[in-house]
Design an enzyme around this catalytic site. Structure first.
Site, mmCIF file in Angstrom:
data_model
loop_
_atom_site.group_PDB
_atom_site.id
_atom_site.type_symbol
_atom_site.label_atom_id
_atom_site.label_comp_id
_atom_site.label_asym_id
_atom_site.label_seq_id
_atom_site.Cartn_x
_atom_site.Cartn_y
_atom_site.Cartn_z
ATOM 1 N N ILE A 185 0.828 -1.203 0.000
ATOM 2 C CA ILE A 185 0.000 0.000 0.000
ATOM 3 C C ILE A 185 0.863 1.254 0.000
ATOM 4 O O ILE A 185 0.561 2.243 -0.680
ATOM 5 C CB ILE A 185 -0.934 0.012 1.230
ATOM 6 C CG1 ILE A 185 -1.959 -1.120 1.139
ATOM 7 C CG2 ILE A 185 -1.636 1.350 1.365
ATOM 8 C CD1 ILE A 185 -2.912 -1.012 -0.033
ATOM 9 N N GLU A 186 1.967 1.214 0.743
ATOM 10 C CA GLU A 186 2.809 2.400 0.859
ATOM 11 C C GLU A 186 3.630 2.670 -0.394
ATOM 12 O O GLU A 186 3.768 3.825 -0.816
ATOM 13 C CB GLU A 186 3.763 2.255 2.058
ATOM 14 C CG GLU A 186 3.079 2.273 3.408
ATOM 15 C CD GLU A 186 2.522 3.647 3.757
ATOM 16 O OE1 GLU A 186 3.016 4.647 3.196
ATOM 17 O OE2 GLU A 186 1.597 3.726 4.579
#
Length: 313
Positions: A185-186
């Site tokens: 996600i990051e």
């Protein structure tokens, strides 16, 4: 991305018992037996030259050997496993129903995700679990958390660092799927990924956060571009957040992105301690806080996107 909130993380003083979701993952990952999986982690630790991890794995191998010899047949308990034998047949009148291995795998996956939901959202009601499931399903696959090429980038990252992620997660009593999902996600596993506000690397650390965690960030060296070091610091940081929120993994995941201080203040706006992060995120007072602080929709859905990504890894 981890955010500077002005709150100090409490040092970890207690050891959390690994969740059943984590135990299921550890024993069933890629269809390996407990001994096979432990041997793989042991070899990875040897390559990394980490004596402490090697010692930890030796103890783990001994415990696993004992578990395998004792078994769980008498208690009727144990982890769900996919049988490699002939599919079971069940007589239903004159018809015979065959349970395919694909169906077994699907059933195991659902059990594992249910265990993960219980770990991330403690004390949630059946109705809340249904709400959580619907929110997570919105982002599964390429529908919300990434594109096909980004999944390929993450797979390439895990080919080089997947074992390291699992070892560090084990040391911190974290579920490796959550750590992998956060990385995806990051940054999608891109060590050079940089945000518009200055977060950098696979874990998207801000400069101040990275320095607080012991990474070197200056004009000559920026260790945020070192995935090996960042994975260690990320798992330590997430574990400290879990401790700060009294073992609540969901609040810790949200705090990794929104900032520890913001999550604490959001909970304070409810005038009581929330039983789990989902209860917070659907509370009108918390929703108002999110928008008043300018945290936005990304923060509101970050936790559910992370769980959707966890289903991929």
């Amino acid at each position: 991305m981890p955010d500077q909130s002005g709150e100090q993380l409490r040092p970890r003083t207690t050891s959390r018992k690994p969740s059943r979701a984590y135990e299921n993952y550890r024993l069933d990952k890629r269809g390996m037996s407990p001994i096979e999986y432990t041997r793989k982690l042991f070899k990875s630790a040897l390559k990394a030259g980490e004596a402490g991890v090697v010692g930890f794995m030796l103890i783990g191998m001994a415990n696993l050997a004992a578990d395998v010899s004792i078994g769980h047949a008498d208690s009727g308990e144990g982890d769900v496993k996919i049988s490699k034998q002939k599919p079971a047949e069940h007589e239903t009148g004159r018809k015979t129903a065959t349970v395919s291995e694909d169906n077994r795998a699907s059933a195991v996956s659902k059990v594992e995700m249910n265990d993960l939901f219980r770990e991330v959202f403690p004390s949630a009601s059946p109705q809340e679990y249904a709400e959580i499931y619907q929110k997570v399903e919105k982002y599964v696959g390429t529908k919300g958390v990434g594109e096909v090429g980004q999944f390929d980038t993450m797979k390439a990252f895990l080919a080089g660092y997947g074992d390291h992620v699992e070892i560090q997660a084990m040391e911190q009593d974290l579920d490796p799927r959550i750590v992998k999902a956060l990385i995806f996600i990051e940054s999608r596993g891109d060590r050079y990924a940089k945000s518009g506000v200055g977060a950098l690397g696979v874990c998207q650390f801000m400069p101040e956060t990275a320095r607080d965690l012991g990474l070197r960030v200056d004009g000559e060296i920026d260790e945020r571009e070192n995935p090996y070091l960042c994975i260690i610091k990320m798992t330590e940081y997430l574990s400290a957040l879990v401790t700060t929120f009294d073992g609540d993994v969901g609040k810790a995941i949200w705090a990794y992105h929104a900032g520890q201080g913001n999550v604490l203040r959001a909970e304070k706006s409810m005038k009581k301690k929330a039983p789990n992060a989902h209860a917070m995120l659907k509370d009108g007072r918390v929703v108002n806080f999110i928008y008043e602080e300018g945290l936005g929709d990304d923060t509101e859905n970050y936790l559910y996107k992370t769980l959707a990504a966890a289903k991929q890894f």
